[in-house]
Write a protein that holds these residues in place. Sequence first.
Motif, mmCIF file in Angstrom:
data_model
loop_
_atom_site.group_PDB
_atom_site.id
_atom_site.type_symbol
_atom_site.label_atom_id
_atom_site.label_comp_id
_atom_site.label_asym_id
_atom_site.label_seq_id
_atom_site.Cartn_x
_atom_site.Cartn_y
_atom_site.Cartn_z
ATOM 1 N N ASP A 1 -81.637 -17.251 117.108
ATOM 2 C CA ASP A 1 -83.010 -17.491 117.557
ATOM 3 C C ASP A 1 -83.227 -16.944 118.952
ATOM 4 O O ASP A 1 -84.253 -16.346 119.260
ATOM 5 N N GLU A 2 -82.203 -17.179 119.805
ATOM 6 C CA GLU A 2 -82.304 -16.695 121.175
ATOM 7 C C GLU A 2 -82.347 -15.169 121.203
ATOM 8 O O GLU A 2 -83.154 -14.564 121.911
ATOM 9 N N ALA A 3 -81.497 -14.559 120.386
ATOM 10 C CA ALA A 3 -81.480 -13.095 120.327
ATOM 11 C C ALA A 3 -82.838 -12.562 119.883
ATOM 12 O O ALA A 3 -83.367 -11.607 120.446
ATOM 13 N N MET A 4 -83.440 -13.207 118.852
ATOM 14 C CA MET A 4 -84.733 -12.756 118.344
ATOM 15 C C MET A 4 -85.810 -12.879 119.418
ATOM 16 O O MET A 4 -86.723 -12.066 119.503
ATOM 17 N N LYS A 5 -85.677 -13.944 120.226
ATOM 18 C CA LYS A 5 -86.702 -14.198 121.236
ATOM 19 C C LYS A 5 -86.564 -13.254 122.428
ATOM 20 O O LYS A 5 -87.555 -12.744 122.947
ATOM 21 N N MET A 6 -85.323 -13.017 122.860
ATOM 22 C CA MET A 6 -85.111 -12.293 124.108
ATOM 23 C C MET A 6 -85.070 -10.776 123.913
ATOM 24 O O MET A 6 -85.481 -10.027 124.788
ATOM 25 N N GLY A 7 -84.511 -10.337 122.779
ATOM 26 C CA GLY A 7 -84.142 -8.927 122.694
ATOM 27 C C GLY A 7 -85.257 -7.980 122.311
ATOM 28 O O GLY A 7 -86.034 -8.277 121.411
ATOM 29 N N ASN A 8 -85.345 -6.849 122.985
ATOM 30 C CA ASN A 8 -86.141 -5.742 122.480
ATOM 31 C C ASN A 8 -85.417 -5.123 121.289
ATOM 32 O O ASN A 8 -86.028 -4.690 120.326
ATOM 33 N N LEU B 1 -87.891 -14.229 130.491
ATOM 34 C CA LEU B 1 -88.718 -13.181 129.896
ATOM 35 C C LEU B 1 -89.812 -12.755 130.851
ATOM 36 O O LEU B 1 -90.089 -11.561 131.023
ATOM 37 N N LYS B 2 -90.431 -13.734 131.500
ATOM 38 C CA LYS B 2 -91.500 -13.447 132.464
ATOM 39 C C LYS B 2 -90.951 -12.623 133.626
ATOM 40 O O LYS B 2 -91.479 -11.575 133.998
#
Lengths: 312, 310
Positions: free
Chosen positions: A198-205, A180-181
Amino acid sequence: MDKDEAFKRFGCVIGVADASFSVNRGEVFCIMGLSGSGKSTIIRHVNRLIEPTDGQIHVEGRDVMSLNAGDLRDLRARKIGMVFQHMALWPHKTIAANVAFGLEVQKRPLEQRKAAADAALTKVGLAGWGARYPDELSGGMQQRVGLARALAADPDILLMDEPFSALDPLIRNDLQDEFLKLSREVKKTTLFITHDLDEAMKMGNRIAIMKDGRIEQTDRPENIVLRPATDYVARFVSSISTLKYISASEIMTAGKTAGDAAEFGPSTPLPVLLQAFSDGASELAIKDGDATLGIIRASDVLDRIKEDLSRV
Amino acid sequence: MDLSVLLDPFAALQLPLAEWANDSMRWITSNYRPLFQAIKAPVKEFLDFVEDGLRDSPQSLIVIIFSLFAWQIANRAAGIVAFFGLIAIGLIGAWDPAMTSFAVLLTAVCLSVLIGLPLGILCSRVTIVWAILRPILDFMQTIPSFTYLVPVILLFGIGNVPGVIVTVFFATPPLIRLTNLGLREVRQDLVEAADAFGASPFKRLISVELPLARPTIMTGINQTVMLSLVMSVIASMISVAGLGRLVLVGIGQLDLERATIGGVGIVLLAIIFDRTTQGFGFTRRDRGNRGLWEQGPVGWVRAKLNGSKK
């Protein structure tokens, strides 16, 4: 026609159908689905590693389907970097040679390849590992190399096929944060495949949820959770707590405050509201400018939390 | 009368296979003899060149050169094996026939690799070629090796050159098979990754698929070398000179001396060849991230030269 019907009538499986979406420049677009939902197929359609039987692919306005073999290779080498679930590093090549392969394909001079490999390895925190071989590295480090390889030719687009799925949870978390950084720094248009919500929620715009080769819903993460478009999506997100995504407007009820209540905007997140109550407020006024939209009592918030916890 | 035909049909019914073989061979020899002679010519040139070189050079020079070569290609142990192996061959009095066998072997193995490797690659790319070639290879490998000798004599005559050709025929199939197998067994995700970074099919083959298939292909080349050595005795029946002939004469005359010299010579040659060709299987990785020319005698000389410059 759905998947089962197609299988019965023609003996073949629908990989992807009716799945249209567009990814904005610089955006991380997640495609989420369970195994067999067609997400790995769809990402391979983008650079035609799997040839679609029908449909259109456009990259920056260019029709990918109309490219000849040479132009397609050129697009893959210069425009698109890809990261694979099982790293797919070449075991007979050093880390540096792995990373520089895209540039080698482009026949760039050796010094340029070396410099680019060093730069890419530095970006992923592996400076000085270039002379090693892939199996001397841990899984997490190998996937950093995979990422460096995708970044080395400085492509505009990253295709990431479940890049962190094969990693331990803690390492996965670290790599997600780092990506992300990095993503904010390098601003690559990213298509990110995952089976982990969870990963999708964290990574995706934005997130597209796939089922049986079709896209069920494409939306921002909070809308996927708060406003699922289909039963399937609703079932999917039922395990996710909505508390992280709700704001004042989803909790407030109609009415007026009795006295002098603290005022908040409709998009105020839950933790801020909770802080206000623990600071001693009994009710809060939700206002958009001068207009009062509603009020929130402590019991409203508690009901909402209870409701969330009692979901399946 | 009728009943006896039904009971023993093969007494009267016969396919004229022998005649067919005879006729077709006669037809081939009368029409295509120049073609087979043309195939023979370059093989003969190469073989003569190698054999003359081996037989005319001083024995000690050959021992030194081949030991250094084995050391360079493989490792020091292989160099030591080659050194003492060649000395042993000389001491048991098998030097000259061994050099002839060496020349035949070298020529046959070079030809086998030249034919087998591209065919194996082609088989792995084009499935229809593999489907056609596979039964032919089965046929070539199951037919008793003595059977090859007759058509080879008819088409190419007798002597060392037909010996090379019959050896190539016998020793190439496993290389084709293993090259094809090795390339087909390369992990698909590694191939896909090469595609994803825009590699052309040729680039992918050279820098990903062949290196990854290398152990299997090297097993194939090793098989080819060993089968060529096996064939050296059988081929001596069509008048191929060398160690095999010693064994053949030994069998014919119950001459234990010659049979022993020939047999032990072949074993020594096999060990030397096996150890040295294993070196082709080593990767840069196996050499501790050193290039081929950074190790062995050449590496040593280069290190010395660099040292004196500084």
